[in-house]
Each structure stands twice: as C-alpha cells, then as structure tokens.
Design a protein around this motif. Structure first.
Motif, short mmCIF file in Angstrom:
data_model
loop_
_atom_site.label_atom_id
_atom_site.label_comp_id
_atom_site.label_asym_id
_atom_site.label_seq_id
_atom_site.Cartn_x
_atom_site.Cartn_y
_atom_site.Cartn_z
N GLY A 153 0.62 -1.95 0.01
CA GLY A 153 0.09 -0.10 -0.29
C GLY A 153 1.01 1.22 -0.35
O GLY A 153 0.15 2.45 0.34
N GLN A 154 2.12 0.88 -0.89
CA GLN A 154 2.72 2.49 0.06
C GLN A 154 2.88 2.95 -2.43
O GLN A 154 3.38 2.22 -2.97
N THR A 155 3.91 4.14 -1.58
CA THR A 155 3.87 4.41 -3.75
C THR A 155 5.03 4.67 -3.47
O THR A 155 5.65 5.42 -2.81
N ALA A 156 5.70 4.17 -4.15
CA ALA A 156 7.38 3.80 -4.53
C ALA A 156 7.58 5.63 -5.60
O ALA A 156 6.82 5.31 -5.75
N LEU A 157 9.16 5.95 -4.80
CA LEU A 157 9.32 7.63 -5.45
C LEU A 157 10.62 7.08 -5.89
O LEU A 157 10.43 7.73 -7.69
N MET A 158 10.91 6.73 -5.83
CA MET A 158 12.58 6.19 -6.66
C MET A 158 13.03 4.55 -6.24
O MET A 158 12.56 4.41 -4.02
N THR A 159 13.92 3.97 -6.27
CA THR A 159 14.48 3.10 -5.52
C THR A 159 15.74 2.88 -5.67
O THR A 159 16.94 3.04 -7.33
N CYS A 160 16.21 2.21 -5.44
CA CYS A 160 17.55 1.59 -5.68
C CYS A 160 18.43 -0.14 -5.39
O CYS A 160 17.77 -0.61 -4.14
N ASP A 161 18.64 -0.69 -5.88
CA ASP A 161 18.62 -1.84 -6.35
C ASP A 161 20.00 -2.60 -5.11
O ASP A 161 21.61 -1.40 -6.15
N VAL A 162 19.60 -3.50 -3.84
CA VAL A 162 20.91 -3.93 -3.71
C VAL A 162 21.13 -5.06 -3.38
O VAL A 162 21.94 -5.80 -2.81
N TRP A 163 20.60 -5.85 -4.83
CA TRP A 163 21.08 -6.89 -4.96
C TRP A 163 22.95 -7.09 -5.52
O TRP A 163 22.06 -6.48 -6.18
N GLU A 164 23.29 -7.92 -5.19
CA GLU A 164 24.83 -8.10 -5.40
C GLU A 164 24.73 -7.45 -6.90
O GLU A 164 25.83 -6.87 -7.34
N HIS A 165 24.60 -7.99 -7.46
CA HIS A 165 24.41 -7.70 -8.69
C HIS A 165 24.43 -6.46 -9.34
O HIS A 165 24.91 -6.76 -10.30
N ALA A 166 24.16 -5.56 -8.66
CA ALA A 166 24.08 -4.47 -8.72
C ALA A 166 25.10 -3.64 -9.08
O ALA A 166 25.49 -2.70 -9.61
N TYR A 167 26.54 -4.29 -8.22
CA TYR A 167 27.67 -3.62 -8.37
C TYR A 167 28.91 -4.29 -7.75
O TYR A 167 29.46 -3.55 -7.79
N TYR A 168 28.61 -5.72 -8.03
CA TYR A 168 29.82 -6.78 -7.42
C TYR A 168 30.82 -5.99 -8.83
O TYR A 168 31.94 -6.16 -7.93
N LEU A 169 30.67 -5.94 -10.06
CA LEU A 169 31.71 -5.69 -10.83
C LEU A 169 32.24 -4.47 -10.50
O LEU A 169 33.90 -4.63 -10.85
N ASP A 170 31.62 -3.48 -10.11
CA ASP A 170 31.91 -2.41 -10.29
C ASP A 170 32.55 -2.25 -8.73
O ASP A 170 33.89 -1.17 -8.16
N TYR A 171 32.30 -2.74 -7.62
CA TYR A 171 32.36 -2.47 -5.70
C TYR A 171 32.72 -3.30 -5.36
O TYR A 171 32.41 -3.48 -3.85
N GLN A 172 32.87 -4.36 -5.93
CA GLN A 172 32.96 -5.60 -5.60
C GLN A 172 32.41 -5.47 -3.68
O GLN A 172 31.08 -5.79 -4.27
#
Ligand code: MN3
Length: 199
Positions: A153-172
């Motif tokens: 019941g919430q309205t999303a305004l923005m999101t950040c994906d924090v699955w490892e696949h979102a950042y592992y290549l760049d940030y480990q």
C-alpha cells in the motif's frame, strides 16, 4: 501479449564512472531480460497473460503457490523502476517540491541521504531500498528479494537495487560506496518529482 524488455533510458556507458557499461550490460541485458523471459514462460498458458504487470503482481503477492510468478513479475517492475530512478551523472538536482518534501520528512537532503544509506546497508542479503510516499510523509523502506512497496500500500518514488549483481563488478563487497555514488550522482530527481506529483 508477452511482456518485452524495455530499453534502458540511456546508453549502457552513460552512468560511468559510477556504474560501468559492463554492469549495465549484464544487469539489463541478462538479469532483467531473464526475469522478462521467465515471466512470459510462466504465464503463457494462464489468464495472467492478458493482465498488466501490476495486476499480476497484486494477484500473486499473497499466494505462496504463485511465488515464482510473483518474483519474476515484481523483478521486471522493480528493474524498470530502478533504471528510471537514475539519470546521467550531474544532470539532476532535487526540484523545490522534492527539497521541501525531503526537508519536511527527514530534516534535510543530507539527513535523507544518511538515512537512505543506512537503510540500504541494513538490508541483509538481496533486496531494494526505496523512497516512498506514505500519507503526507516521505519514508524510506527496504524490501527483501523481489518484494516491493506496491503490495504494501505504499507509493514508490525511487529505488536502489542492492542485490550484489547491481554493484559487484564495480564495487565488489563495497555496497556503501555504490549507494553513496547512487545518491550523490545518479538519482533522477525529476523522476522523483513526477512520481510525487502523481502520488
Ligand atoms: Mn537487479
């Protein structure tokens, strides 16, 4: 009609140096694409093939026997929303309406970023950090795996994906550095403002 992988709203290298072209290539071209393909396969012979993505998500959210459909449908929605939550580095600053809303709910833009970062780092394992509108206030929420504000019941305004696949290549393992780069350089504040207006 089958769902299609929506194109990225920018070039694969457009978010460099904060997110590499290689990451976007895998994340959009492989991960997001696979969610679309699996969803289409799962609903091919069901009445859900004529429903909207949101309808499928709502219909399957509380049904353990439809978990696989929910996970893939929600991940299709989440990724499309995540790509739109970002824009070219340096292109976007919070418009007045968003500044006021952030100030009213968190104290300041800086306080908002601190809280968002803390929440994103506190999400154990795979998931998402969200800015949502709840009543007259903005709030930060996190969800695990494919879960999303829509079914709470919430309205999303923005999101950040924090699955490892979102950042592992760049940030480990450095999720904090990724979330900071997202907050300081990539958030599409005009997208946030439009969602706030429509909420
Ligand atoms: Mn992802």
């Amino acid at each position: 009609m089958a769902f299609e992988l929506p194109p990225l709203p920018y070039a694969e290298n457009a978010l460099e140096p904060y997110i590499s072209a290689q990451t976007l290539n895998y994340h959009h071209g492989k991960h997001h694409a696979t969610y679309v393909k699996v969803l289409n396969d799962l609903i091919a012979d069901t009445p859900m093939k004529s429903m909207s993505l949101e309808e499928i998500i709502q219909k399957t959210a509380k049904d353990e026997s439809k978990k696989k459909i929910f996970n893939n449908a929600a991940q299709v929605w989440n990724h499309d929303f995540f790509w739109k939550s970002m824009s070219l580095p340096g292109e976007s600053t919070p418009p007045g309406s968003v500044q006021d809303a952030l100030k009213g709910s968190f104290g300041s833009l800086k306080d908002f970023k601190e809280s968002f970062k803390t929440a994103a780092l506190g999400q154990f394992g795979s998931g998402w950090a969200w800015l949502v509108k709840k009543g007259n206030k903005l709030e930060i929420m996190t969800t695990g795996n494919a879960d999303l504000p829509l079914v709470h019941g919430q309205t999303a305004l923005m999101t950040c994906d924090v699955w490892e696949h979102a950042y592992y290549l760049d940030y480990q393992n450095r999720r904090a550095d990724f979330v900071e780069a997202f907050l300081n350089h990539l958030v599409n504040w005009d997208f946030v403002a439009r969602n706030l207006e429509d909420a």
